[in-house]
Design a protein around this motif. Structure first.
Motif, short mmCIF file in Angstrom:
data_model
loop_
_atom_site.label_atom_id
_atom_site.label_comp_id
_atom_site.label_asym_id
_atom_site.label_seq_id
_atom_site.Cartn_x
_atom_site.Cartn_y
_atom_site.Cartn_z
N CYS A 268 0.14 24.06 -29.22
CA CYS A 268 -0.22 23.85 -30.63
C CYS A 268 -1.04 22.59 -30.81
O CYS A 268 -2.03 22.58 -31.56
CB CYS A 268 1.05 23.78 -31.48
SG CYS A 268 1.97 25.33 -31.55
N ARG A 346 -0.43 24.28 -37.67
CA ARG A 346 -0.73 25.39 -38.57
C ARG A 346 -1.47 24.87 -39.80
O ARG A 346 -2.47 25.45 -40.26
CB ARG A 346 0.57 26.08 -39.00
CG ARG A 346 0.47 27.56 -39.28
CD ARG A 346 -0.38 27.93 -40.46
NE ARG A 346 0.03 27.26 -41.68
CZ ARG A 346 -0.78 27.03 -42.71
NH1 ARG A 346 -2.05 27.40 -42.68
NH2 ARG A 346 -0.35 26.41 -43.79
N GLY A 353 -4.99 29.17 -39.30
CA GLY A 353 -3.72 28.92 -38.63
C GLY A 353 -2.75 30.07 -38.66
O GLY A 353 -1.77 30.06 -37.92
N ILE A 354 -3.00 31.07 -39.52
CA ILE A 354 -2.09 32.23 -39.54
C ILE A 354 -2.65 33.41 -38.76
O ILE A 354 -2.04 34.48 -38.74
CB ILE A 354 -1.77 32.66 -40.99
CG1 ILE A 354 -3.02 33.21 -41.69
CG2 ILE A 354 -1.16 31.50 -41.78
CD1 ILE A 354 -2.71 33.92 -43.01
N ILE A 361 0.30 30.12 -34.85
CA ILE A 361 1.30 30.85 -35.64
C ILE A 361 2.28 31.60 -34.74
O ILE A 361 3.46 31.74 -35.07
CB ILE A 361 0.62 31.81 -36.66
CG1 ILE A 361 1.63 32.32 -37.68
CG2 ILE A 361 -0.08 32.96 -35.95
CD1 ILE A 361 2.23 31.25 -38.56
#
Length: 394
Positions: A268, A346, A353-354, A361
């Motif tokens: 991430c 995110r 980010g989704i 995500i």
């Protein structure tokens, strides 16, 4: 002014200088495997709720199944090497790391530690080779954090035990060849918790898949349904009675999770750094903005401290062992920081980010499960609270 190349997390902690040549080789081998063989498919596997069963032989070839166990075809890695490997697997996906954790720490470990010599010889070499897949049957629909309240029963009947009950949220259950099931055994007037090896094909043994998960979608999760399943006496683990058995397995798994979560956090973090360096708003990359840099710095500091903590406890484990309280500390700390990093990343990716086009995500959703399994965050808080105050709040 031309931007500089970003400093890597490994360079920030200078972690490579603290690792042996063998540890670096294992980490880098698994890192290549994840990037070349898993990541190109990771989003699709997650979207379709599929596990990469075709990669099991390659995972076994790297010695990752029962990696920390000695003998019986197992690699015998030290704790740090094993932890580094799990971090790389979870950089790919928590479901990939969960498969390896369950096979080694929850299915093979109890056989290795508590099994008879015949049981070890029968199962462990094939499990290390990926020819037999195991799972761990402890959690029930009404017995999660309180395993002592389990309802699964095994009654003695001649030279066998007859098992009845249901286990829930069992990783690898749908694909398993055997399950290490923990049950309350009724043997005369006494009742005690014992581990029993239940093989696929036993009458009354079913492992339906749990569908509709929004987390760990690339992990095969199911139930274990036991309807008068007859298990021969020789499949009972002879070396342990009581909750000490399953809880010792969970301690092994929790140690691995504390490393694995760092891999998800790093994925991430790296996605956020790369994205913010490329995303231009108001005439500048958003990475040049102070509020963005603050979040990047916080993520990096959290992950670096988690790496140092995991390495410290890994060295302690290799030197003679760490306590379950210390394992709870590491699991709670590192999963918590990973979840915070995923949420920050995110946000930094905005609407993108989704999307499964980016790993963030997927990791954020997976970590919600990692936060809960092998002891919820609240359970680890109470374990630590009890140790630090001397008062049991359970």
């Amino acid at each position: 002014m031309k931007p500089q190349e970003p400093l890597s997390l490994d360079a920030l902690t200078a972690i490579d200088g603290l690792l042996t040549h063998e540890e670096l080789m294992i980490r880098d081998t698994v890192r290549r495997f994840v990037r070349e063989r898993y990541l190109p498919r990771a989003a699709e596997l997650f979207a379709k709720e599929q596990f990469a069963t075709d990669l099991i032989p390659e995972i076994a070839q790297m010695g990752l199944l029962g990696a920390s166990l000695e003998g019986y075809g197992c690699a015998g890695m030290n704790a740090v090497s094993y932890g580094l490997a799990l971090a790389e697997l979870e950089y790919g996906d928590s479901g990939l790391r969960s498969f390896v954790s369950v096979q080694g720490s929850l299915a093979m470990y109890p056989i290795r530690r508590f099994g008879s010599e015949d049981q070890k010889n029968k199962y462990l070499p094939k499990m290390a080779a990926g020819e037999l897949i195991g799972c761990f049957g402890l959690t029930e629909p009404d017995a999660g954090s309180d395993p002592g309240s389990m309802k699964t029963r095994a009654r003695k009947d001649g030279d066998s035990y007859v098992l009845t009950g249901t286990k829930m949220w069992i990783t690898s259950a749908p694909i398993c060849d055997l399950a290490v099931v923990w049950a309350k055994v009724d043997d005369g007037d006494a009742s005690s918790i014992r581990g029993l090896i239940v093989e696929r094909g036993a009458k009354g043994f079913e492992t339906p898949t749990i569908h509709g998960k929004m987390s760990l979608r690339a992990s095969p999760t199911g139930e274990i349904v036991l309807n008068e399943v007859r298990v021969p006496q020789e499949n009972v683990l002879p070396g342990v009675v009581g909750l000490k058995g399953p809880l010792s397995c969970l301690t092994q798994a929790r140690f691995g999770i504390s490393w694995g979560a760092l891999g998800a956090a790093r994925a991430c973090y790296e996605a956020a750094v790369a994205y913010t360096r490329e995303r231009v708003q108001f005439g500048q990359p958003v990475a040049a903005k102070q509020l963005v840099q603050e979040q990047i710095v916080e993520m990096a500091m959290d992950i670096a401290k988690g790496q140092i903590l995991a390495l410290h406890y890994g060295r302690l484990k290799d030197a003679g062992g760490i306590t379950p309280v210390q394992v709870s500390f590491c699991k709670k700390n590192n999963v918590g920081l990973a979840l915070r990093a995923a949420r920050k990343a995110r946000g930094l990716l905005g609407g993108n980010g989704i999307l499964l086009d980016y790993p963030v995500i997927r990791h954020a959703l997976n970590l919600e499960s990692v936060y809960t399994y092998e002891g919820t965050d609240e359970v680890h808080t109470l374990i630590l609270g009890s140790a630090l105050t001397g008062h049991n709040a359970f």
